[in-house]
Design an enzyme around this catalytic site. Structure first.
Site, PDB file in Angstrom:
ATOM      1  N   HIS A 168     -13.237 -40.639  76.045  1.00  0.00           N
ATOM      2  CA  HIS A 168     -13.593 -40.380  77.448  1.00  0.00           C
ATOM      3  C   HIS A 168     -13.410 -38.914  77.820  1.00  0.00           C
ATOM      4  CE1 HIS A 168     -14.081 -44.618  78.945  1.00  0.00           C
ATOM      5  NE2 HIS A 168     -13.567 -44.806  77.756  1.00  0.00           N
ATOM      6  N   ASP A 376     -13.900 -31.478  82.038  1.00  0.00           N
ATOM      7  CA  ASP A 376     -13.835 -32.913  82.297  1.00  0.00           C
ATOM      8  C   ASP A 376     -14.803 -33.625  81.358  1.00  0.00           C
ATOM      9  OD1 ASP A 376     -13.050 -35.234  83.599  1.00  0.00           O
ATOM     10  OD2 ASP A 376     -13.253 -34.348  85.593  1.00  0.00           O
TER      11      ASP A 376
HETATM   12  O1  F6P Z   1      -9.987 -40.298  81.799  1.00  0.00           O
HETATM   13  C1  F6P Z   1      -8.890 -40.228  80.981  1.00  0.00           C
HETATM   14  C2  F6P Z   1      -7.782 -41.175  81.389  1.00  0.00           C
HETATM   15  O2  F6P Z   1      -6.722 -41.082  80.489  1.00  0.00           O
HETATM   16  C3  F6P Z   1      -8.240 -42.584  81.407  1.00  0.00           C
HETATM   17  O3  F6P Z   1      -7.979 -43.164  80.158  1.00  0.00           O
HETATM   18  C4  F6P Z   1      -7.459 -43.181  82.520  1.00  0.00           C
HETATM   19  O4  F6P Z   1      -8.225 -44.107  83.203  1.00  0.00           O
HETATM   20  C5  F6P Z   1      -7.152 -42.023  83.458  1.00  0.00           C
HETATM   21  O5  F6P Z   1      -7.280 -40.872  82.673  1.00  0.00           O
HETATM   22  C6  F6P Z   1      -5.801 -42.184  84.110  1.00  0.00           C
HETATM   23  O6  F6P Z   1      -4.776 -41.860  83.203  1.00  0.00           O
HETATM   24  P1  F6P Z   1      -3.448 -42.662  82.972  1.00  0.00           P
HETATM   25  O7  F6P Z   1      -3.792 -43.966  82.327  1.00  0.00           O
HETATM   26  O8  F6P Z   1      -2.634 -41.770  82.083  1.00  0.00           O
HETATM   27  O9  F6P Z   1      -2.812 -42.882  84.308  1.00  0.00           O
END
Ligand code: F6P
Length: 481
Positions: A168, A376
């Site tokens: 992602h 991003d």
């Molecule tokens: O977009 C990257 C990401 O790590 C996603 O996997 C996740 O939805 C978002 O950022 C929020 O991050 P975390 O799970 O570390 O709170």
């Protein structure tokens, strides 16, 4: 015993098993933060299947069997992390080593051998917890940087089913990747997948470049990559949103009610909105400075616009996140102190999360959507802002060229977030943009969002995984070690 490669079927109708670091059940939907959870949920909503990963909880002795519960067609299998795993795998190697490196912030990337070992161990543990639930003709889809070695662990346990990986985040150029100690081992483990997907062509190019330069690999037609004795397929699968669903959210009674409250509170002033997790990759200090420049260079906006910056807490145990929060708070205080009047405060900085319904109402009420990350993978806020607009009177998106979304949303005002004057000028252009131009820009972007929506993302990845697995089915090959 799970299916071997030859037993695995690639027929339509295979069960989808999604693996991601954090599992966010539908019941917690209002708390969704980040594009991954929304994307995975939407992907599973139609097909049904399993969603396996971390529960988000930390417990002294995590159970060896995942907790299971089902809702609609989805079975959620979740497991806790121990305090040490939380610290070294999640806060440590995932979010203090890989996250900054993958966002081109080598200066913030800290490598710690012990944390790296824990990262590998957690991947092994998670794989072994999922193993008993797997069936031979499952399609396994692993998400994001926390779980790069996951397939390698499953392969060692004898899993021959098709396994795909989707990153992602961005993937940085080879010159940055090689700064990661043991980068070769990490990149090699991607070759245990059948399909590796990235958000943009740029990320694919960086991967192919690394494989050619550092792994002496061969790049074939149609995204085939051979290295470490394995051939995999690699491609770009830009994640979308459910544009119709998000547009409909903005018309729900709750969204309308919240929008009216916001509109009433700003009187007749224009709202410029930003919604970003508290994260240094989002470029928030630069954004605030660009807004300050807007007030400086275009004084007509003083008393006339509000910047509504919604910044939910994120990864609060990682020191760099605390530092960026302090910087944002300092800058907002400074700008408000400098320009506020007794009846107008330029920046409304809010450090909490709102659900998607309320956000859709806020987006609809905002004349400008400001999405200016320094880097991003995609950025779903850009897409959601556009989807939430009133077709008759849409707002304008100001979008960083360094968000993956900029490659699809070229009718936004594309800016370089490091160029503060350019961002200030673009905000001014957005505020002054005539209705006809706003409509035509919005229409083009909305049509594209509908064409390339989340369902298309799911279907194209799953189809590519099925055909990659069928095409790469070479029993004589052994999985990457
Ligand atoms: O977009 C990257 C990401 O790590 C996603 O996997 C996740 O939805 C978002 O950022 C929020 O991050 P975390 O799970 O570390 O709170």
């Amino acid at each position: 015993m799970v299916g071997s490669k030859t037993q695995a079927t690639t027929k339509r109708g295979s069960r989808l098993v999604v693996v991601s670091n954090r599992v966010t059940p539908v019941t917690a939907r209002k708390a969704l933060a980040g594009g991954l959870a929304a994307g995975v949920l939407a992907a599973l909503r139609d097909s049904g299947g399993i969603w396996f990963g971390w529960s988000g909880a930390v417990s002294e002795r995590p159970a060896s069997e995942p907790a299971a519960h089902s809702h609609d067609k989805i079975t959620y299998l979740t497991t806790d992390l121990s305090p040490r795993e939380f610290e070294e795998y999640y806060n440590g190697f995932s979010n203090r080593t890989l996250w900054p490196l993958f966002h081109y912030r080598l200066d913030l990337s800290v490598f710690d051998r012990v944390q790296y070992e824990t990262y590998l161990r957690v991947n092994r543990h998670l794989a072994s917890r999922l193993l008993p639930y797997l069936e031979s003709d499952d399609l396994i889809w692993v998400h994001d940087y926390h779980l790069i070695p996951f397939a390698e662990e499953l392969r060692k346990m004898g899993v021959g089913a098709p396994i795909g990986f989707f990153l992602h985040t961005p993937l940085p150029p080879a010159d940055l990747l090689v700064a990661l100690p043991r980068h070769d081992k990490l990149l090699r483990s991607l070759f245990a997948y059948d399909l590796v997907g990235f958000q943009t062509d740029n990320d694919v190019r960086n991967f192919r470049d690394y494989i050619q330069r550092e792994a002496n690999g061969r790049l074939g037609e149609d995204g085939l990559c051979t290295a470490f004795g394995r051939t995999i397929r690699v491609g770009a699968f830009p994640i979308g949103i459910d544009a119709d669903d998000f547009a409909a959210l903005a018309d729900t009674p709750e969204a309308v009610r919240q929008r009216r409250i916001l509109e009433k509170s700003v009187v007749a002033r224009d709202v410029i909105i930003g919604v970003d997790r508290t994260d240094y990759s989002k470029g928030l200090p630069s954004r605030l400075k660009a807004f300050e420049l807007l007030l400086e260079n275009y004084p007509v906006n003083r008393g006339r616009v509000h910047l509504l910056q919604i910044t939910p807490p994120s990864r609060e145990h990682v020191p760099e996140y605390g530092e960026i929060l302090a910087e944002i708070e300092g800058l907002s205080g400074h700008i408000n102190g400098r320009f506020a009047e007794f009846d107008w405060v330029p920046i409304r900085f809010i450090h909490k999360a709102y659900n998607r319904r309320i956000l859709s109402g806020f987006f609809r009420a905002s004349r400008v959507g400001l999405v200016t990350p320094l880097r991003d993978g995609m950025n779903m806020v850009a897409k959601e802002y556009v989807a939430a607009q009133d077709p008759d009177d849409p707002g304008v998106l100001v979008l960083s060229r360094f968000a993956g979304a900029a490659r699809q949303m070229d009718r936004a005002l594309i800016v370089n977030p490091y160029d503060l004057s350019q961002v200030a000028d673009a905000i001014q252009e957005a505020l002054e943009m005539p209705l006809d131009e706003r409509r035509s820009r919005w229409r083009a972007m909305m049509d594209d969002l509908k064409r390339n929506d989340i369902e298309r993302w799911r279907a194209s990845f799953v189809e590519a995984l099925q055909s990659a697995s069928a095409e790469l089915d070479r029993p004589e090959e052994t999985a990457a070690e």
